[in-house]
Write a protein that holds these residues in place. Structure first.
Motif, PDB file in Angstrom:
ATOM      1  N   TRP A 179       0.821  -1.215   0.000  1.00  0.00           N
ATOM      2  CA  TRP A 179       0.000   0.000   0.000  1.00  0.00           C
ATOM      3  C   TRP A 179       0.855   1.266   0.000  1.00  0.00           C
ATOM      4  O   TRP A 179       0.567   2.217  -0.724  1.00  0.00           O
ATOM      5  CB  TRP A 179      -0.909   0.007   1.232  1.00  0.00           C
ATOM      6  CG  TRP A 179      -2.037  -0.982   1.162  1.00  0.00           C
ATOM      7  CD1 TRP A 179      -2.536  -1.578   0.040  1.00  0.00           C
ATOM      8  CD2 TRP A 179      -2.793  -1.491   2.270  1.00  0.00           C
ATOM      9  NE1 TRP A 179      -3.562  -2.430   0.380  1.00  0.00           N
ATOM     10  CE2 TRP A 179      -3.754  -2.385   1.729  1.00  0.00           C
ATOM     11  CE3 TRP A 179      -2.772  -1.263   3.636  1.00  0.00           C
ATOM     12  CZ2 TRP A 179      -4.666  -3.062   2.530  1.00  0.00           C
ATOM     13  CZ3 TRP A 179      -3.676  -1.937   4.439  1.00  0.00           C
ATOM     14  CH2 TRP A 179      -4.614  -2.823   3.890  1.00  0.00           C
TER      15      TRP A 179
ATOM     16  N   CYS B 101      -0.149   5.034  -1.311  1.00  0.00           N
ATOM     17  CA  CYS B 101      -1.294   5.510  -0.544  1.00  0.00           C
ATOM     18  C   CYS B 101      -0.864   6.671   0.354  1.00  0.00           C
ATOM     19  O   CYS B 101       0.231   6.675   0.916  1.00  0.00           O
ATOM     20  CB  CYS B 101      -1.872   4.388   0.312  1.00  0.00           C
ATOM     21  SG  CYS B 101      -2.732   3.115  -0.654  1.00  0.00           S
TER      22      CYS B 101
ATOM     23  N   VAL C 274      -2.694   5.363   5.583  1.00  0.00           N
ATOM     24  CA  VAL C 274      -2.798   3.948   5.931  1.00  0.00           C
ATOM     25  C   VAL C 274      -3.075   3.861   7.433  1.00  0.00           C
ATOM     26  O   VAL C 274      -2.392   4.492   8.241  1.00  0.00           O
ATOM     27  CB  VAL C 274      -1.512   3.177   5.576  1.00  0.00           C
ATOM     28  CG1 VAL C 274      -1.590   1.743   6.091  1.00  0.00           C
ATOM     29  CG2 VAL C 274      -1.286   3.180   4.070  1.00  0.00           C
TER      30      VAL C 274
ATOM     31  N   ARG D 114      -6.111   3.266   2.969  1.00  0.00           N
ATOM     32  CA  ARG D 114      -6.290   1.841   3.223  1.00  0.00           C
ATOM     33  C   ARG D 114      -6.315   1.590   4.727  1.00  0.00           C
ATOM     34  O   ARG D 114      -5.721   2.328   5.506  1.00  0.00           O
ATOM     35  CB  ARG D 114      -5.153   1.012   2.597  1.00  0.00           C
ATOM     36  CG  ARG D 114      -5.021   1.142   1.092  1.00  0.00           C
ATOM     37  CD  ARG D 114      -6.158   0.448   0.356  1.00  0.00           C
ATOM     38  NE  ARG D 114      -5.944   0.460  -1.081  1.00  0.00           N
ATOM     39  CZ  ARG D 114      -6.296   1.459  -1.897  1.00  0.00           C
ATOM     40  NH1 ARG D 114      -6.864   2.544  -1.375  1.00  0.00           N
ATOM     41  NH2 ARG D 114      -6.073   1.394  -3.184  1.00  0.00           N
TER      42      ARG D 114
END
Length: 493
Positions: free
Chosen positions: A110, A116, A119, A246
């Motif tokens: 991720w 991303c 997270v 995420r």
């Protein structure tokens, strides 16, 4: 630098395998640098391939069981990447770290591959969120210019956090929140940073929530090349709407990894009952660490003897943490936890709702279940493609005790005031598990009776009969489950 050494790429791989066998992280396990008689900063320089004093280099290798330190050294190798700048004054030391290979791989995917911006590691207290964040930052440190760790375990206003971050980044402090966010975003756009905020759940207090929610929205939505990693017992709502966000819901350690933890705590790994112990505590690292000294001191290390007591030791720390969460729950969310504690086994949403008193809108019940899941308080089971819900064993124990405490307090208040309106939980919850008529030995009823007996002694039976008499002629909605519960308690005699 005379009498100094640096590790080769291949040598670091050898050391990496050795430290994994011991359950240590690269730079957060205090025992490592303590055994080597050095500092965390020096250990970090070792991992970054910098030259350090020869005697310390050797001690670092020997601390993880490597005697052939010559095989670790590099002669003329040049470090592969620039050295990142760490700002970890607020990061805790870590005793050990086991397993979590799949979780580390997922988080790396991720953050590094998917780029991303936000997270979140979410999970129950003691499950290992902070440890995982420390291990991850060790693992991916070379991918960032700066790594900044800030602790939110003690609540702080957002402006205080922004000032701390800007000071760390050598930026002037901000007079207002908006100005601080703009300055921080400007820096994160120009530099590849990993910003770690540990203990996000403290920002969910009523007075802090709006400003921190705005802060999280801005950082997860704005254009920049950095990543914000947060740990929390509760999942932020913003995670649901951001495409570059995420969330990893962290569960307990797998059995093999939990066994390594228990062996490091003093067991030899062959004791009967270790697998059952791990299962009962769902592989929660903190819970296992807290119960281990008790088993060793009171039961001489006999795990089976401890399990035969048919109880769970929760520990004051976990109990206090849950109490903080419990106080933030809505009335309906608390009612649902109490009912799940009464059921003691997975129950479907439809069946659970049929016992709620007063009857509640199904949409409200569903929203409450989602909120409890967000707080990592539920376990979900599937049967015939229908979800059922229950509590984790640790929480089951805590909620049961809380329910008994509340029920006893209500009886005391009614006796003192002669006001039936103080019956709340006893009115809305049937303490005997639905579908059973076994009164004697029921955990909740037995515990409640014992607690009441300690206060009222032999007069308890007469007190219960008097309370039942007061219910005569009252409306069913006012009585609810009160009469049933008082009868159930009296059946314990």
């Amino acid at each position: 630098m005379a009498n100094s050494l640096r590790a080769s790429t291949q040598g670091l791989e050898i050391v990496d395998r050795a430290r994994q066998r011991r359950g240590w992280t690269k730079t957060s396990t205090a025992r490592w640098w303590q055994d080597a008689h050095t500092s965390r900063a020096t250990l970090r320089r070792f991992w970054q391939g910098e030259r350090i004093q020869q005697d310390i280099f050797i001690a670092i290798c020997q601390a993880v069981g490597i005697s052939n330190w010559q095989a670790i050294t590099a002669a003329n190798e040049v470090p592969d990447s620039p050295t990142p700048r760490f700002h970890w004054d607020e990061a805790p030391d870590l005793e050990n770290f086991y397993g979590r290979h799949e979780e580390l791989d997922q988080l790396e995917q991720w953050i590094i591959n998917d780029r991303c911006k936000l997270v979140v590691i979410v999970g129950l207290a003691g499950i290992g969120k902070t440890s995982l964040a420390l291990a991850l930052s060790d693992h991916i440190q070379q991918k960032f210019e700066k790594i900044i760790w800030k602790s939110l375990q003690t609540p702080r206003p957002l402006i205080s956090l922004l000032d701390s971050l800007l000071n760390t980044l050598d930026n002037p402090t901000a007079a207002q929140i908006e100005q601080g966010i703009i300055q921080l975003l400007d820096y994160l756009q120009k530099h590849r940073c990993l910003l770690i905020l540990d203990g996000w759940e403290t920002t969910l207090e009523a007075e802090q929530k709006p400003t921190y929610h705005q802060f999280l929205q801005r950082l997860s939505h704005a254009r920049h090349q950095s990543c914000l990693l947060i740990t929390s017992r509760e999942k932020p709502s913003v995670i649901e709407i951001e495409t570059k966000a995420r969330c990893l819901s962290l569960k307990g350690l797998q059995a093999a990894d939990a066994l390594m933890l228990l062996k490091a705590a003093g067991f030899n790994g062959q004791e009967l009952g270790l697998s059952a112990l791990i299962k009962i505590y769902r592989g929660n690292p903190l819970a296992l660490k807290m119960v281990t000294p008790l088993i060793q001191s009171l039961f001489g290390g006999n795990v089976s003897a401890f399990l035969s007591q048919n109880t769970w030791v929760v520990g004051e720390l976990l109990r206090n943490i849950f109490q903080q969460q419990f106080e933030r729950l809505s009335c309906l969310e608390r009612d649902l936890l109490y009912w799940l504690a009464i059921w003691q086994e997975p129950v479907s949403l439809c069946r659970l709702q049929s016992y709620l008193l007063p009857s509640t809108d199904p949409c409200e019940v569903l929203e409450a279940i989602v909120a409890l899941e967000r707080r990592s308080l539920l376990e979900k089971w599937w049967s015939d493609e229908q979800p059922s819900f229950t509590l984790q064993p640790l929480l089951m124990k805590i909620v049961k005790d809380k329910l008994v405490e509340q029920a006893a307090a209500e009886i005391s208040q009614v006796l003192q005031t002669n006001d039936l309106r103080y019956f709340n939980v006893l009115r809305t919850h049937c303490l005997l598990r639905p579908g059973t008529d076994v009164f004697v030995g029921d955990y909740l009823l037995s515990r409640l009776r014992e607690q009441l007996w300690r206060v009222y002694g032999p007069e308890l039976q007469q007190i219960l009969e008097r309370l039942l008499g007061q219910l005569q002629g009252k409306k069913p909605l006012l009585i609810g489950y009160i009469a049933c519960n008082l009868v159930f308690i009296s059946k314990q005699f």
